[in-house]
Design an enzyme around this catalytic site. Structure first.
Site, mmCIF file in Angstrom:
data_model
loop_
_atom_site.group_PDB
_atom_site.id
_atom_site.type_symbol
_atom_site.label_atom_id
_atom_site.label_comp_id
_atom_site.label_asym_id
_atom_site.label_seq_id
_atom_site.Cartn_x
_atom_site.Cartn_y
_atom_site.Cartn_z
ATOM 1 N N HIS A 135 -6.449 -31.577 39.953
ATOM 2 C CA HIS A 135 -5.230 -31.255 39.202
ATOM 3 C C HIS A 135 -5.510 -30.397 37.977
ATOM 4 O O HIS A 135 -4.553 -29.991 37.303
ATOM 5 C CB HIS A 135 -4.499 -32.534 38.799
ATOM 6 C CG HIS A 135 -3.642 -33.090 39.884
ATOM 7 N ND1 HIS A 135 -2.287 -32.890 39.957
ATOM 8 C CD2 HIS A 135 -3.956 -33.834 40.973
ATOM 9 C CE1 HIS A 135 -1.800 -33.487 41.027
ATOM 10 N NE2 HIS A 135 -2.792 -34.072 41.662
ATOM 11 N N SER B 104 11.796 -19.521 30.621
ATOM 12 C CA SER B 104 12.990 -19.845 29.844
ATOM 13 C C SER B 104 13.749 -21.035 30.408
ATOM 14 O O SER B 104 14.583 -21.618 29.729
ATOM 15 C CB SER B 104 13.921 -18.627 29.801
ATOM 16 O OG SER B 104 14.394 -18.321 31.113
ATOM 17 N N ASP C 118 28.087 -17.406 33.998
ATOM 18 C CA ASP C 118 27.359 -16.518 33.086
ATOM 19 C C ASP C 118 26.265 -15.720 33.793
ATOM 20 O O ASP C 118 25.508 -15.000 33.158
ATOM 21 C CB ASP C 118 26.744 -17.322 31.936
ATOM 22 C CG ASP C 118 25.694 -18.316 32.421
ATOM 23 O OD1 ASP C 118 25.563 -18.503 33.647
ATOM 24 O OD2 ASP C 118 25.003 -18.913 31.560
#
Length: 732
Positions: free
Chosen positions: A239, A652, A692
């Site tokens: 990992h 984002s 949007d």
């Protein structure tokens, strides 16, 4: 005398009743223990099967994306969406890395109340960091970057295999997987003491993912390693890989906690992970590594590989044409765009056979590729049945296609392939009880190795014990191969509260393992064994029901094979056979029926249509959306989220409607299924409620979760011994 005889007869009469009662109690108790153990085992099987299938899916996805990278034209939109995860920039100069990750321009505001660090670090600062994280404080990004840079500098000086001795101290403590569970690390330090000159530690990989405090665990371990570089040793786990982190939460955790500088932190961690040592040898007799070995594992090869070139162990490294002086670490240019003679990446499980040379794909688009896939449907059905693992497919791809490209553009020598196989096996392999060694198809990487392989390896290297991690064990540890292999897992309550203990081991000069077990959650101490097993069982069954619903179409087809008259009813035996034929989980379905199915007729037939109606979708109204698309979403939810994270290049948390479409197009090619533009549009309109033009990834993934209408898995009766009263107590 007569009176005495009467008393004796009465005594024997009463003692006979007591013995019978004792036998009945003993029989009941043995049955109770057997039922409890059975529940433990199938619960464990559910969790582990789903966990391993997730790892396999991630490896398949990465190989699929790698295949697209090698075969799409550099200017294609699809390639641009995924190219950034393959930019490793390994040839960048160290000075350029230091400039890019410079922390000096980051100011610490006066209102910051977390720990402050100065370098070189002191013991007091490392201990203070532990206390700060215990109190839920966060380290400022300036100090994080500075700490990571110092860690990187130290790791570059370490060998691939650390060699330590118990001569300098009485005992060495070895810890297994922590997986972001800070509570476990704090408990280990409380019980065993913090790292010091007298208390050396070896941490055996998988520090991150799944848990909520992965970055805190890394910062604690790195700080103690900087303070005690000859007493604290870290091994790399499977990992510690940025590709795996995309799926299992670490990437999202860092970007959430460090919104402004998270991308830089992740990039530096990617490089640090590649520099982590591969193994540790204690007193020349005990080998500590994360996954395991194979029949080709050779410590002399592992000792001399360039470990830092394996940023991801899922594929062999590739050379770059650019010089180190011309490469920029933060460049948005695709470092593969000027390569026209590349060796194809190892084939994915989706495409076990190459579809042609790179030149034949020069003008390919995603639609072209999808059409080509559909044209070879019959070949793909055959390839699915082969169940070849990523491990072998990668090697075959390198061997079979090596003649198609020049060696100047790709690393294809036998030595590099051997190195890659060694590292992949070391990080991903699992032991098995029977002799032999073969690819690990459950995980999709590494191998299974048997006692004969262990004996041969230990004999060749003059060792006596292998300590490995990588697998969750109910007791926190498990010996196998005649007690010559010890599996150690330090993340307690891994699947759910009460599912397993954690453990660490202490080795003295005699090298006899002394194991300490624990459970970090205070909640488990308040539960009886019966309650603990019941809680874990319900959690596993909830996950299982979600898996069953996501395979609804396949299951209905399987049921109809037994329901020739189309009555909507099947017998218990047929129901169990059909479910196993679709899921391949090897579970006791007949016993599970009581927990999974409530809709049965008086003659014990199962109404399979009503069975699926017991599940509901929590979220937006999906009646107008193609139900096959919804089912695909549930079945491949984690894979879809991983692609979203890859497409979200600026981290984002939002992607455009067009990127959303391209993501589904990628998924449709990956799954070899037709997903229409109309279906994708309907789905995007449903999610983009404020119109949007962008989609919140987290909200999208959260909107589509499964919930049981009757909440049977949360409130229902346990199939063996649980009662409504017991379950009510657990909920309080």
């Amino acid at each position: 005398m007569g009176c005495g005889v009467t008393k004796s007869n009465q005594f024997h009469k009463h003692s006979g009743k007591a013995i019978k009662a004792a036998v009945l109690i003993q029989r009941w108790y043995r049955q109770y223990v057997a039922r409890t153990e059975m529940r433990r085992r199938y619960t464990w099987n559910i969790f582990q099967s789903i966990e391993y299938s997730g790892e396999q899916a991630q490896i398949k996805l990465y190989n699929f994306l790698g295949y697209l990278m090698d075969n799409f034209t550099p200017s294609s939109n699809e390639r641009n969406l995924i190219s950034h995860i393959f930019r490793e920039n390994e040839v960048c100069r160290d000075a350029e890395w230091e400039r890019y990750f410079c922390y000096e321009n980051i100011e610490v505001p006066e209102i910051y109340s977390g720990p402050h660090l100065t370098f070189p670090l002191t013991v007091e600062q490392a201990v203070g960091l532990v206390e700060a994280f215990r109190n839920k404080k966060q380290l400022h990004s300036r100090y994080v970057l500075q700490l990571l840079l110092e860690t990187w500098k130290l790791l570059r000086m370490l060998p691939n295999i650390n060699r330590i001795s118990t001569c300098q101290s009485k005992e060495i403590t070895v810890c297994g997987d922590l997986h972001g569970q800070l509570e476990d690390l704090l408990l280990i330090f409380y019980k065993n003491g913090m790292p010091s000159l007298e208390k050396p530690y070896v941490f055996n990989g998988d520090f991150v993912d799944r848990g909520r405090d992965s970055i805190e665990i890394l910062l604690i371990l790195f700080s103690f390693m900087l303070v005690y570089p000859t007493e604290v040793y870290l091994n790399r786990g499977n990992h510690e890989d940025h590709i795996i982190n995309l799926r299992y939460g670490f990437t999202k955790e860092v970007l959430t906690k460090y919104k402004m500088h998270g991308k830089r932190i992740l990039k530096l961690l990617q490089k640090i992970f590649s520099w982590l040592p591969l193994a540790t040898v204690i007193d020349q007799k005990v080998l500590v590594l994360h996954g395991g070995i194979s029949d080709i594992t050779d410590l002399s090869i592992l000792a001399r590989v360039d470990r830092h070139s394996y940023v991801s162990a899922l594929r062999p490294p590739k050379k770059r044409q650019q010089s180190s002086a011309s490469l920029s670490i933060d460049s948005d240019l695709d470092d593969d765009s000027s390569n026209n003679k590349r060796l194809q990446r190892r084939a994915s499980l989706v495409f076990p056979k190459p579809l042609g040379s790179r030149n034949s794909f020069h003008n390919c688009s995603l639609q072209d590729f999808s059409d080509r896939i559909k044209a070879k449907a019959e070949d793909e059905l055959v390839s699915r049945q082969r169940k070849a693992s990523v491990y072998n497919l990668g090697l075959n791809s390198l061997e079979n296609e090596g003649t198609q490209s020049t060696s100047t553009d790709s690393v294809s020598s036998d030595s590099i392939k051997d190195e890659w196989k060694q590292i992949l096996d070391l990080l991903w392999s699992d032991p098995m009880s029977q002799d032999g060694c073969f690819p690990n198809e459950l995980r999709g990487g590494g191998c299974y190795w048997g006692p004969d392989v262990t004996e041969d390896f230990l004999s060749r290297h003059n060792l006596q014990l292998i300590i490995r991690s990588h697998e969750c064990k109910q007791e926190g540890y498990e010996f196998c191969h005649n007690r010559k292999v010890l599996t150690l897992f330090s993340a307690s309550n891994y699947y759910d509260v009460g599912s397993n203990r954690g453990a660490y081991v202490k080795l003295g000069p005699d090298l006899v393992p002394y194991l300490i077990q624990y459970q970090a959650s205070s909640m488990i101490r308040e539960l009886t064994v019966r309650q603990s097993v019941g809680r874990t069982e319900r959690s596993a069954l909830k996950v299982l029901r979600e898996q069953l619903f996501s395979h609804k179409s396949d299951l209905i087809c399987a049921f109809k094979q037994f329901d020739s008259n189309n009555t909507g009813l099947v017998s218990l035996n047929d129901w169990a056979s059909a479910v196993e034929s679709v899921t391949h989980l090897s579970l006791p379905w007949r016993m599970l029926r009581g927990q999974l199915v409530t809709c049965k007729t008086s003659d014990s037939m199962i109404d399979y249509h009503e069975w699926f109606n017991e599940l509901a979708i929590k979220g937006p109204n999906t009646d107008h959306i193609d139900q096959s698309l919804i089912e695909t979403l549930y079945r491949h939810r984690s894979t879809l989220e991983t692609i979203f994270r890859i497409v979200d290049t600026d981290n984002s948390g939002f992607i455009t409607i067009e990127d959303f479409r391209q993501t589904w197009k990628l998924l449709s090619v990956y799954l070899k299924m037709e997903i229409t533009d109309e279906a994708i549009s309907d789905l995007s309109v449903t999610i983009d409620s404020n119109q949007d033009g962008s989609i919140d990834i987290d909200e999208f993934m959260e909107a589509f979760r499964l919930t049981d209408k009757k909440s049977r898995l949360e409130r229902g009766r346990s199939m063996f011994m649980g009662t409504a009263t017991d379950l009510t107590k657990l909920e309080e």
